[in-house]
Design a protein around this motif. Sequence first.
Motif, PDB file in Angstrom:
ATOM      1  N   GLY A  26       3.611   0.179   5.392  1.00  0.00           N
ATOM      2  CA  GLY A  26       4.778   1.075   5.873  1.00  0.00           C
ATOM      3  C   GLY A  26       4.089   2.027   6.741  1.00  0.00           C
ATOM      4  N   ALA A  83      -5.237   0.149   4.413  1.00  0.00           N
ATOM      5  CA  ALA A  83      -5.387  -0.456   3.202  1.00  0.00           C
ATOM      6  C   ALA A  83      -5.203  -1.792   3.033  1.00  0.00           C
ATOM      7  N   TYR A  95      -6.127  10.511  -1.104  1.00  0.00           N
ATOM      8  CA  TYR A  95      -5.961  11.113   0.251  1.00  0.00           C
ATOM      9  C   TYR A  95      -4.912  10.499   0.940  1.00  0.00           C
ATOM     10  N   VAL A  96      -4.475  11.228   1.925  1.00  0.00           N
ATOM     11  CA  VAL A  96      -3.195  10.675   2.543  1.00  0.00           C
ATOM     12  C   VAL A  96      -3.736  10.128   3.932  1.00  0.00           C
ATOM     13  N   LEU A  97      -3.222   8.896   4.173  1.00  0.00           N
ATOM     14  CA  LEU A  97      -3.194   8.138   5.260  1.00  0.00           C
ATOM     15  C   LEU A  97      -1.817   8.250   6.095  1.00  0.00           C
ATOM     16  N   PRO A 100       0.989  -1.195  -0.119  1.00  0.00           N
ATOM     17  CA  PRO A 100      -0.026   0.188   0.050  1.00  0.00           C
ATOM     18  C   PRO A 100       0.725   1.166  -0.009  1.00  0.00           C
ATOM     19  N   THR A 101       0.396   2.303  -0.980  1.00  0.00           N
ATOM     20  CA  THR A 101       1.316   3.339  -0.902  1.00  0.00           C
ATOM     21  C   THR A 101       0.301   4.376  -1.720  1.00  0.00           C
ATOM     22  N   VAL A 114      -0.494  -0.772  -4.448  1.00  0.00           N
ATOM     23  CA  VAL A 114      -1.786  -0.198  -4.635  1.00  0.00           C
ATOM     24  C   VAL A 114      -2.076   1.121  -3.530  1.00  0.00           C
ATOM     25  N   SER A 115      -3.155   1.921  -4.038  1.00  0.00           N
ATOM     26  CA  SER A 115      -3.452   3.091  -3.331  1.00  0.00           C
ATOM     27  C   SER A 115      -5.012   2.874  -2.960  1.00  0.00           C
ATOM     28  N   LEU A 116      -5.473   3.201  -1.839  1.00  0.00           N
ATOM     29  CA  LEU A 116      -6.968   3.127  -1.523  1.00  0.00           C
ATOM     30  C   LEU A 116      -7.670   4.269  -2.021  1.00  0.00           C
ATOM     31  N   GLY A 117      -6.859   5.338  -2.300  1.00  0.00           N
ATOM     32  CA  GLY A 117      -7.785   6.398  -2.778  1.00  0.00           C
ATOM     33  C   GLY A 117      -6.874   7.474  -2.893  1.00  0.00           C
ATOM     34  N   TYR A 159       5.714   6.292   8.808  1.00  0.00           N
ATOM     35  CA  TYR A 159       6.584   7.341   8.616  1.00  0.00           C
ATOM     36  C   TYR A 159       6.305   7.981   7.090  1.00  0.00           C
ATOM     37  N   GLU A 160       7.570   8.219   6.483  1.00  0.00           N
ATOM     38  CA  GLU A 160       7.074   8.988   5.264  1.00  0.00           C
ATOM     39  C   GLU A 160       7.278   7.754   4.287  1.00  0.00           C
TER      40      GLU A 160
END
Length: 388
Positions: free
Chosen positions: A112, A147, A139-141, A86-87, A134-137, A114-115
Amino acid sequence: MSALRIDIVTIFPAYLEPLGLSLPGKARERGLLDLHVHDLRHWTHDRHRTVDDTPYGGGAGMVMRPEPWGEALDALSGPDTVLVVPTPGGRSFTQRVAEDLSEAQHLLIACGRYEGIDQRVVDHAAARMRVVEVSLGDYVLNGGEVAALAVVEAVARLLPGFLGNTSSLTEESHGEDGLLEYPVYTKPESWRGLDVPEVLRSGDHARIAAWRHDESMRRTAQRRPDLLHPSQVADVVVRRAVRADAGEVLTLQRACWVQEALDNDMLGIPALHETLDDVVAGLDEWTTLVGHAGDRLVASARARLDGTRWDIGRIMVAPDLQGRGLGRSLLAEIETLAPAEVTSYSLFTGPRSTRNQRMYRRAGYSLRGDLVDLPGAVLLTKPRRTTG
Ligand code: JD8
């Protein structure tokens, strides 16, 4: 049919405890899912069990060290492992991706924090196993755990034998027909003055099925026109343009660009001043789609290769048909025509064409600033999502 094994590595194992509940829990009980959660710190060797360090090149925050991840992946990966990372920069996690992952033997999900994780971890793994970022969407988590929860639930429920009646799989949103789900009702027949639609109480299954399909189409056209093929929006038939279309394309172009020029106070826009010969030349040079509602040309879009960029332009919809998502679905259609070497898409619009910019952003494009070779226009680009 052997169980799907999923290993999740995280510094917050407790975050994944909900996977013991509901759907994934049942899948485990039925031996369809073999789920294991691991603490990354297990693969650290210093007294403080350190998993992060300062970023090379400076900047805020910390980066996850490669060594613990390397050892964890070495220990947990095998010949059939698919590494899921997930990223925010990953490809959109969709039902299609879930279906794809549900056919794997082993998923290893790296959460992951942190940054982010040192890039070499993924680069090193990609030489040894399939990696799906993969990205969930958009927006930043704060980490990958949310995810991971979504990926496991979306995959677990697709495992053969999991859902009693698989028919519900086909009827749901993003299911086989890719449409959004229709509204559902249960007893009582009347509630707070609101009644269940008569058709659903009619027992006429053909009428019920038709009503449900129409409701799905209506909702999808309203809320997610990008999920619709242009031919599903306003019954428009799309095909590759031919020279004989030039006259109608010129007419549509003039009609559409009058508004664009007025909106942006840019009467110098080339599209407004092209001749029929210019349009014919354009049809020869650009890959062009045209959309017809009956025998009326109502929409068009074109693209051409610029290095590895699929340069998209002239997305036009007849003024009286704008706002139905036709432009959005035509954009999606012309993206699919991009040659294999294409790595990104680009398009430009007027700085004050806020509606266009909003549609492009919703389609995943990001503003890239002013277009050098077209003063006053703004450039938007989108990376091409490679099939993981
Ligand atoms: C993994 C670290 C946090 C992200 C600095 C905030 C997915 N749709 C999504 N949004 N965010 C994530 C996600 C965020 C993550 C990690 C996934 C690992 N972070 C970072 C970059 C900016 N912090 C995600 N899937």
